[in-house]
Design a protein around this motif. Sequence first.
Motif, PDB file in Angstrom:
ATOM      1  N   TRP A  34       0.817  -1.202   0.000  1.00  0.00           N
ATOM      2  CA  TRP A  34       0.000   0.000   0.000  1.00  0.00           C
ATOM      3  C   TRP A  34       0.860   1.265   0.000  1.00  0.00           C
ATOM      4  O   TRP A  34       0.541   2.247  -0.678  1.00  0.00           O
ATOM      5  N   ARG A  35       1.977   1.256   0.746  1.00  0.00           N
ATOM      6  CA  ARG A  35       2.842   2.438   0.766  1.00  0.00           C
ATOM      7  C   ARG A  35       3.333   2.769  -0.639  1.00  0.00           C
ATOM      8  O   ARG A  35       3.415   3.932  -1.025  1.00  0.00           O
ATOM      9  N   ALA A  36       3.658   1.732  -1.397  1.00  0.00           N
ATOM     10  CA  ALA A  36       4.136   1.966  -2.765  1.00  0.00           C
ATOM     11  C   ALA A  36       3.016   2.505  -3.647  1.00  0.00           C
ATOM     12  O   ALA A  36       3.222   3.460  -4.415  1.00  0.00           O
ATOM     13  N   VAL A  37       1.817   1.907  -3.566  1.00  0.00           N
ATOM     14  CA  VAL A  37       0.681   2.371  -4.370  1.00  0.00           C
ATOM     15  C   VAL A  37       0.341   3.819  -4.023  1.00  0.00           C
ATOM     16  O   VAL A  37       0.118   4.663  -4.899  1.00  0.00           O
ATOM     17  N   GLU A  38       0.308   4.118  -2.738  1.00  0.00           N
ATOM     18  CA  GLU A  38      -0.024   5.470  -2.302  1.00  0.00           C
ATOM     19  C   GLU A  38       1.007   6.476  -2.815  1.00  0.00           C
ATOM     20  O   GLU A  38       0.653   7.582  -3.265  1.00  0.00           O
ATOM     21  N   ALA A  39       2.286   6.109  -2.770  1.00  0.00           N
ATOM     22  CA  ALA A  39       3.333   7.012  -3.243  1.00  0.00           C
ATOM     23  C   ALA A  39       3.169   7.308  -4.727  1.00  0.00           C
ATOM     24  O   ALA A  39       3.403   8.435  -5.181  1.00  0.00           O
ATOM     25  N   LEU A  40       2.742   6.321  -5.501  1.00  0.00           N
ATOM     26  CA  LEU A  40       2.598   6.505  -6.939  1.00  0.00           C
ATOM     27  C   LEU A  40       1.337   7.280  -7.290  1.00  0.00           C
ATOM     28  O   LEU A  40       1.376   8.224  -8.099  1.00  0.00           O
ATOM     29  N   VAL A  41       0.205   6.879  -6.693  1.00  0.00           N
ATOM     30  CA  VAL A  41      -1.094   7.430  -7.100  1.00  0.00           C
ATOM     31  C   VAL A  41      -1.379   8.761  -6.417  1.00  0.00           C
ATOM     32  O   VAL A  41      -1.790   9.735  -7.062  1.00  0.00           O
ATOM     33  N   ALA A  42      -1.169   8.826  -5.114  1.00  0.00           N
ATOM     34  CA  ALA A  42      -1.533  10.036  -4.366  1.00  0.00           C
ATOM     35  C   ALA A  42      -0.436  11.081  -4.371  1.00  0.00           C
ATOM     36  O   ALA A  42      -0.710  12.282  -4.288  1.00  0.00           O
ATOM     37  N   GLN A  43       0.833  10.634  -4.477  1.00  0.00           N
ATOM     38  CA  GLN A  43       1.946  11.572  -4.343  1.00  0.00           C
ATOM     39  C   GLN A  43       2.768  11.736  -5.624  1.00  0.00           C
ATOM     40  O   GLN A  43       3.659  12.577  -5.675  1.00  0.00           O
ATOM     41  N   ALA A  44       2.480  10.894  -6.650  1.00  0.00           N
ATOM     42  CA  ALA A  44       3.184  10.979  -7.941  1.00  0.00           C
ATOM     43  C   ALA A  44       4.700  10.944  -7.760  1.00  0.00           C
ATOM     44  O   ALA A  44       5.451  11.704  -8.376  1.00  0.00           O
ATOM     45  N   ARG A  45       5.184  10.057  -6.890  1.00  0.00           N
ATOM     46  CA  ARG A  45       6.605  10.004  -6.576  1.00  0.00           C
ATOM     47  C   ARG A  45       7.347   9.011  -7.474  1.00  0.00           C
ATOM     48  O   ARG A  45       6.758   8.116  -8.075  1.00  0.00           O
ATOM     49  N   ARG A  46       8.632   9.163  -7.520  1.00  0.00           N
ATOM     50  CA  ARG A  46       9.507   8.165  -8.129  1.00  0.00           C
ATOM     51  C   ARG A  46       9.938   7.220  -7.008  1.00  0.00           C
ATOM     52  O   ARG A  46      10.525   7.664  -6.015  1.00  0.00           O
ATOM     53  N   THR A  47       9.649   5.937  -7.203  1.00  0.00           N
ATOM     54  CA  THR A  47       9.753   4.966  -6.107  1.00  0.00           C
ATOM     55  C   THR A  47      10.541   3.750  -6.560  1.00  0.00           C
ATOM     56  O   THR A  47      10.304   3.214  -7.646  1.00  0.00           O
ATOM     57  N   LEU A  48      11.459   3.317  -5.732  1.00  0.00           N
ATOM     58  CA  LEU A  48      12.214   2.094  -5.972  1.00  0.00           C
ATOM     59  C   LEU A  48      11.822   1.071  -4.917  1.00  0.00           C
ATOM     60  O   LEU A  48      11.965   1.324  -3.719  1.00  0.00           O
ATOM     61  N   VAL A  49      11.321  -0.085  -5.366  1.00  0.00           N
ATOM     62  CA  VAL A  49      10.908  -1.151  -4.466  1.00  0.00           C
ATOM     63  C   VAL A  49      11.903  -2.303  -4.588  1.00  0.00           C
ATOM     64  O   VAL A  49      12.068  -2.876  -5.671  1.00  0.00           O
ATOM     65  N   VAL A  50      12.595  -2.604  -3.506  1.00  0.00           N
ATOM     66  CA  VAL A  50      13.523  -3.739  -3.458  1.00  0.00           C
ATOM     67  C   VAL A  50      12.933  -4.753  -2.491  1.00  0.00           C
ATOM     68  O   VAL A  50      12.998  -4.583  -1.268  1.00  0.00           O
ATOM     69  N   GLN A  51      12.319  -5.783  -3.047  1.00  0.00           N
ATOM     70  CA  GLN A  51      11.631  -6.780  -2.239  1.00  0.00           C
ATOM     71  C   GLN A  51      11.895  -8.165  -2.812  1.00  0.00           C
ATOM     72  O   GLN A  51      12.128  -8.336  -4.007  1.00  0.00           O
ATOM     73  N   ARG A  52      11.829  -9.163  -1.962  1.00  0.00           N
ATOM     74  CA  ARG A  52      12.140 -10.532  -2.352  1.00  0.00           C
ATOM     75  C   ARG A  52      11.192 -11.019  -3.456  1.00  0.00           C
ATOM     76  O   ARG A  52      10.077 -10.532  -3.617  1.00  0.00           O
ATOM     77  N   THR A  53      11.660 -12.000  -4.201  1.00  0.00           N
ATOM     78  CA  THR A  53      10.854 -12.625  -5.230  1.00  0.00           C
ATOM     79  C   THR A  53       9.580 -13.198  -4.613  1.00  0.00           C
ATOM     80  O   THR A  53       9.619 -13.835  -3.563  1.00  0.00           O
ATOM     81  N   GLY A  54       8.456 -12.949  -5.268  1.00  0.00           N
ATOM     82  CA  GLY A  54       7.182 -13.429  -4.761  1.00  0.00           C
ATOM     83  C   GLY A  54       6.485 -12.475  -3.816  1.00  0.00           C
ATOM     84  O   GLY A  54       5.392 -12.770  -3.330  1.00  0.00           O
ATOM     85  N   TRP A  55       7.085 -11.307  -3.546  1.00  0.00           N
ATOM     86  CA  TRP A  55       6.501 -10.334  -2.625  1.00  0.00           C
ATOM     87  C   TRP A  55       5.225  -9.726  -3.179  1.00  0.00           C
ATOM     88  O   TRP A  55       4.326  -9.366  -2.439  1.00  0.00           O
ATOM     89  N   GLY A  56       5.116  -9.615  -4.498  1.00  0.00           N
ATOM     90  CA  GLY A  56       3.925  -9.046  -5.103  1.00  0.00           C
ATOM     91  C   GLY A  56       4.149  -7.691  -5.738  1.00  0.00           C
ATOM     92  O   GLY A  56       3.306  -6.798  -5.635  1.00  0.00           O
ATOM     93  N   LYS A  57       5.309  -7.543  -6.413  1.00  0.00           N
ATOM     94  CA  LYS A  57       5.608  -6.254  -7.038  1.00  0.00           C
ATOM     95  C   LYS A  57       4.656  -5.954  -8.193  1.00  0.00           C
ATOM     96  O   LYS A  57       4.263  -4.804  -8.409  1.00  0.00           O
ATOM     97  N   SER A  58       4.269  -6.990  -8.946  1.00  0.00           N
ATOM     98  CA  SER A  58       3.358  -6.746 -10.069  1.00  0.00           C
ATOM     99  C   SER A  58       2.000  -6.261  -9.583  1.00  0.00           C
ATOM    100  O   SER A  58       1.334  -5.469 -10.269  1.00  0.00           O
ATOM    101  N   ALA A  59       1.568  -6.708  -8.396  1.00  0.00           N
ATOM    102  CA  ALA A  59       0.293  -6.223  -7.861  1.00  0.00           C
ATOM    103  C   ALA A  59       0.344  -4.719  -7.644  1.00  0.00           C
ATOM    104  O   ALA A  59      -0.647  -4.016  -7.873  1.00  0.00           O
ATOM    105  N   VAL A  60       1.489  -4.189  -7.251  1.00  0.00           N
ATOM    106  CA  VAL A  60       1.623  -2.749  -7.020  1.00  0.00           C
ATOM    107  C   VAL A  60       1.386  -1.988  -8.312  1.00  0.00           C
ATOM    108  O   VAL A  60       0.598  -1.033  -8.366  1.00  0.00           O
ATOM    109  N   TYR A  61       2.058  -2.405  -9.406  1.00  0.00           N
ATOM    110  CA  TYR A  61       1.901  -1.578 -10.602  1.00  0.00           C
ATOM    111  C   TYR A  61       0.587  -1.811 -11.325  1.00  0.00           C
ATOM    112  O   TYR A  61       0.081  -0.909 -11.999  1.00  0.00           O
TER     113      TYR A  61
END
Length: 756
Positions: A34-61
């Motif tokens: 949610w922090r990543a989604v909020e940063a993109l949609v509500a704050q229009a930020r440039r965000t780097l997500v470094v998370q383990r495989t299977g964490w769900g990065k595709s769900a964010v975008y």
Amino acid sequence: MTDTTSELRAAADLVLSRLVGAEPGAARLREDQWRAVEALVAQARRTLVVQRTGWGKSAVYFVATALLRERGAGPTVIVSPLLALMRNQVEAAARAGIRARTINSSNIEEWSTVEDEVAAGEVDVLLVSPERLNNPDFRDQVLPRLAATTGLLVVDEAHCISDWGHDFRPDYRRLRTMLADLRPGVPVLATTATANARVTADVAEQLGTGAADSGHEARRAAEQQGQEGQEGKQEKQQDGRQEEGPAGTLVLRGPLERESLSLGVLRLPDAAHRLAWLADHLGTLPGSGIIYTLTVSAADEITAFLRQRGYPVAAYSGRTENAERQEAEADLLANRVKALVATSALGMGFDKPDLGFVVHVGSPSSPIAYYQQVGRAGRGVDHAEVLLLPGREDEAIWRYFASLAFPPEEQVRRTLAVLEEADRPLSLPALESRVDLRRSRLEIMLKVLDVDGAVRRVRGGWTATGRPWAYDTERYAWVARQRAAEQQAMRDYATTTGCRMEFLRRQLDDEQAAPCGRCDNCAGARFPVEVSARSLDLARQALGRPGVELEPRKMWPTGLDAVGVALKGRIAAGDQAAVGRALGRLSDIGWGNRLRPLFTDGAADRPVPKDAVDAVVQVLSDWARGPGGWASGESGAPARPAGVVTVASRRHDVLVGSLGSAIAEVGRLPLLGRVEYAGGADPGAIARSNSAQRVRALHAAFVLPPELVEAVKAAGGPVLLVDDYADTGWTLAVTARLLRQAGAPAVFPLVLAVQG
């Protein structure tokens, strides 16, 4: 939370429910997602997500895409490195009602249609391969329109941007241009599972500044952040940490623990024991999985052996046709095969939640690359086995791939000078005839120079821009030292007595790394190293089976006229060598392991070993009796060789001479003589480089002594041409042409080893 934030969170969870096929509102984003989604949609930020495989990065975008599109934003552009990932992403997007299309090398016929659909607003997500970013038409016509209309830019597998990462790809650097051209306020998301602190800082720098400074200051800043563990502004979170990266980039970095993975290392005596172990134990590994190899030939060898032992397996490599790749992926996803035996071509983006095991036959050169590959397993199951079976050939393979690094300055300067002197764009084949680099290495170098602004790819080839360019000696030396350090880390991983998962996590600068309690060092070995006598015998037979076909060269390289060599087009049939044979490939895990010590740098020139002679005799016997062989009895089969000819060798003269003599003695054939170096030829200057340069150096480098010419004519039959090993194949082509022109009706090349 404010009401606006609450409404946005509810809308995000609704999209997630559609994405995973749950009832409306039944699924909920984790707090870090949610922090990543909020940063993109509500704050229009440039965000780097470094998370383990299977964490769900595709769900964010995908969730962010749906929310942004509802608010009138343009389409999301996802730069994605592998076709397997693209296929999975298109299917996942459809489940959420998101219209996704791709532009990549496998759907060329659809490019125009897809571009029209994007222009018409009919596409929510466009997945683009990084290679398209530097295609002249795409770069000049499509990319500016995308940059002007994009609502969200996603850089998947973002470690590829950094030449400090384990999988640097020059095409990714073109993203810096697109980042600089985006409209103000367009959010950017970069994701990766495999970035240590240094790579994270480098990627964040480039995301935050657009066309980031690639000079020493930016590099030093990133290096310092890596060394210091990115200390500074941090906020500890529930399952990760949130940081302010360079130039305001938001960095969301989570722990890399994979609770489902049980890591282990099995140190077996040789390649035969490793194959035998697979034959005895593959059936006991849970579910279906992946067997990784370091080379294509090893993947083919292991696949053939396991199939003979009754296992349903398939090979998967860079040489596998696209349709066959898709079929293999589908078979693994549906558990119709026990395993894919794959090179690193099956890597980023392949998603099978219930993958039960990953076995490496051969050690990758980087713990970061290793972590990424083992992360394919155990995403949706409680337990998955991860095993490393290191081999003697690993370090030789590491050295080979290291030799493909960025070329020395004099070769780069030579290439720039050639482009500057040309009165037109030069294609890769045209450049090959003028510079001493193989095509793959030349292409990578040009892409780096393109990003640096020194050259530009245009229709018809490459041109020099005339802009000043400096060879970054410090950077390239630093990268080389990093590679050496990573190789040592893999040696240490294989021998450590500590927790293996903790070791890998610390290599990725995971500050929360702790003993896992599951690996073989924490909980005890789960698999024996013993193998059955029958499996070992069969493995030795399979690996000891000698013989590799050598396809002859049939076409001269293009561009030879530009360097004063009057050869072009098809090699005349009367000048060609026949299909030849090699005892084995240097990359094989069978004969390759036995032959490699003969060809390592500094190896003594000595007579050919007896076991190699015996194997060559078997190769000759199989060759003679095989389909179309001279003893096959088939109509049109070639005549038996009438004599043996050897080739002068700068490094292996004793080896080649003894092999020729042994073959002549066993086959009761006359030893006709040796192809010699021409007077004034410098054998040391004949580099094993690209085809055009190789032929330029070789075409006048050999002569047939008069006595050899007479012996060939007197023999009156085919000649067996003996050399040490074949790399480009041009030495055999050039010397065979001389022998054919001297009257040999056919020339059969025979070498101990072949590269590749």
